[in-house]
Design an enzyme around this catalytic site. Structure first.
Site, PDB file in Angstrom:
ATOM      1  CG  HIS A  72      -8.743   1.631  -4.067  1.00  0.00           C
ATOM      2  ND1 HIS A  72      -9.874   0.909  -3.772  1.00  0.00           N
ATOM      3  CD2 HIS A  72      -9.190   2.860  -4.423  1.00  0.00           C
ATOM      4  CE1 HIS A  72     -10.948   1.655  -3.940  1.00  0.00           C
ATOM      5  NE2 HIS A  72     -10.558   2.856  -4.342  1.00  0.00           N
ATOM      6  CG  ASP A 103     -10.224  -2.095  -2.214  1.00  0.00           C
ATOM      7  OD1 ASP A 103      -9.192  -1.517  -1.826  1.00  0.00           O
ATOM      8  OD2 ASP A 103     -11.060  -1.553  -2.963  1.00  0.00           O
ATOM      9  CG  ASN A 191     -18.630   8.469  -2.957  1.00  0.00           C
ATOM     10  OD1 ASN A 191     -19.026   9.066  -3.949  1.00  0.00           O
ATOM     11  ND2 ASN A 191     -19.177   8.635  -1.761  1.00  0.00           N
ATOM     12  CB  SER A 192     -12.604   4.747  -2.815  1.00  0.00           C
ATOM     13  OG  SER A 192     -12.919   4.504  -4.152  1.00  0.00           O
ATOM     14  N   GLY A 245      -3.076 -23.455  -4.357  1.00  0.00           N
ATOM     15  CA  GLY A 245      -2.682 -23.324  -5.758  1.00  0.00           C
ATOM     16  C   GLY A 245      -3.728 -23.702  -6.770  1.00  0.00           C
ATOM     17  CB  VAL A 247      -7.507 -20.637 -10.453  1.00  0.00           C
ATOM     18  CG1 VAL A 247      -8.533 -19.605 -10.926  1.00  0.00           C
ATOM     19  CG2 VAL A 247      -6.235 -19.953  -9.983  1.00  0.00           C
TER      20      VAL A 247
END
Length: 404
Positions: A72, A103, A191-192, A245, A247
């Site tokens: 991000h 991420d 900080n990311s 497929g 969850v």
């Protein structure tokens, strides 16, 4: 004091002093490997495109200029990336690979520029995140609010934190395949992408997020995950994962309802339309008991990411045999994995029309029960432009463009 005791005390003091110097040297080297990252990227919204500037943190992890940060912080939308070294010199960088599921993103410094300008930098080393324990001292290093190379101190609050991300990375899914390190070291915007390190300067995590408004609830991606993803991004530019497929949902407090012993099975919470699981006849409320003959335990939420990662880590096109409990019946189901894709497609703009769009992904098409993944979704229109005059609205799907 007896001579033997004096000698032992001197040896202990010498050893502690040497260890302290070693820790200090390791931490100082790590500080010199932490960088500020400035990004300019294209955003598509309201029917047009715009440039947006942001800052984040990263850590250099190789002598040839590989920088690890958050997805991000730097995404494929980036049109300009620069990295500020510990010397305060700024160097251009390019995106090597990006993985929104964890991420994480990898950059590479422009080494020709580094050599031409005779710049130098240090690089950090990974530590063993699997050996961390609650209460262990750690440090978060980064660029909060643009304050370069800021160090905050805290402890590991939890080594196995699970939470579902509501917004993900710019709308992309994240957090499905790993748990997080929780720390009370102060983590603020900027900080990311910076490192979470132990006292000897080893990188045990990559800071990713914090609960704003809370008292020091910060989260980092474990080094065990970061190392694996970084290696794959450097090798291939992306991480290929498998998909069936399903969850899952934790079975805690539902064992009696499903007539199961404790620590047995994982509940299917949803099945994607048209997916391998749907084609194999799996349904919401089924319970997976075994996977390729190995018993499955998904009683608690923290156990779900490793189970999902086990499926995701298989080769695409591999067979997966499940034992499933449907009501009182138990049966064997064979699935063949497909390539995992995001529901978010590539974005773009048609400037003359005043229109921004996003490609229809296979996942989106299944979710909306479309016949295929043809076309683009309207993200926005600009007032007064042809798209708005023609009556197009956000959410419309354009399948064909006919010439007049």
């Amino acid at each position: 004091m007896k001579p033997a005791i004096v000698i032992l005390s001197l040896l202990l003091a010498t050893a502690l002093h040497a260890a302290s110097q070693q820790v200090s040297a390791g931490f100082a080297r790590l500080l010199d490997a932490v960088a500020r990252i400035d990004v300019r990227e294209v955003r598509f919204d309201a029917g047009g495109r715009r440039l947006e500037a942001s800052i984040g943190s990263g850590v250099i992890l190789s002598a040839d200029g590989l920088v690890l940060t958050n997805a991000h912080v730097v995404s494929p939308r980036a049109v300009e990336v620069s990295v500020t070294l510990s010397s305060l010199e700024r160097v251009s960088a390019r995106l090597v690979g990006w993985d929104h599921w964890t991420d994480l993103a990898v950059l590479r410094l422009d080494m020709n520029e580094v050599r031409r300008r005779k710049l130098t930098f240090a690089h950090g080393d990974f530590g063993e995140s699997d050996r961390l324990y609650p209460g262990e001292t750690v440090f978060a290093v980064g660029t909060p609010y643009g304050l370069t190379r800021t160090v905050t101190r805290g402890i590991i609050s939890n080594t196995n934190r699970f939470f579902e991300s509501e917004d993900g990375v710019d709308g992309y899914e994240t957090g499905n395949f790993s748990t997080w390190l929780q720390t009370d070291a102060a983590i603020n915007p900027g900080n990311s992408g910076g490192p979470l390190v132990t006292e000897d300067g080893r990188v045990v995590g990559i800071t990713s997020r914090a609960y704003l408004g809370a008292n020091n609830l910060g989260f980092a991606i474990p080094a065990s995950t970061a190392r694996r993803v970084m290696n794959e991004l450097v090798r291939s530019g992306a991480v290929t994962r498998s998909y069936v497929g399903i969850v899952p949902r934790a079975l805690r407090d539902l064992e009696s309802f499903y007539a199961l012993a404790l620590n047995t099975g994982v509940l299917i919470d949803s099945v994607d339309a048209g997916s391998p699981a749907a084609r194999a006849g799996l349904h919401v409320g089924d319970v997976i008991l075994t996977m390729d003959g190995r018993a499955v335990d998904g009683r608690f939420p923290e156990q779900l990411p490793p189970l999902q990662n086990e499926i995701a880590s298989r080769p695409v096109g591999a067979a997966l045999v499940l034992t499933v409990k449907s009501g009182a019946e138990r049966r064997s189901v064979r699935l063949v994995t497909e390539t995992l894709e995001s529901a978010v497609g590539e974005e773009g703009s048609l400037d003359r029309w005043g229109l921004t769009v996003q490609k229809v992904s296979r996942v989106f098409a299944r979710q909306r029960q479309l016949t295929d993944a043809t076309g683009v979704i309207v993200l926005g229109v600009q007032p007064g432009f042809p798209a708005e005059v023609a009556g197009l609205q956000p959410g419309d799907i354009i399948t064909r463009i006919l010439k007049p």
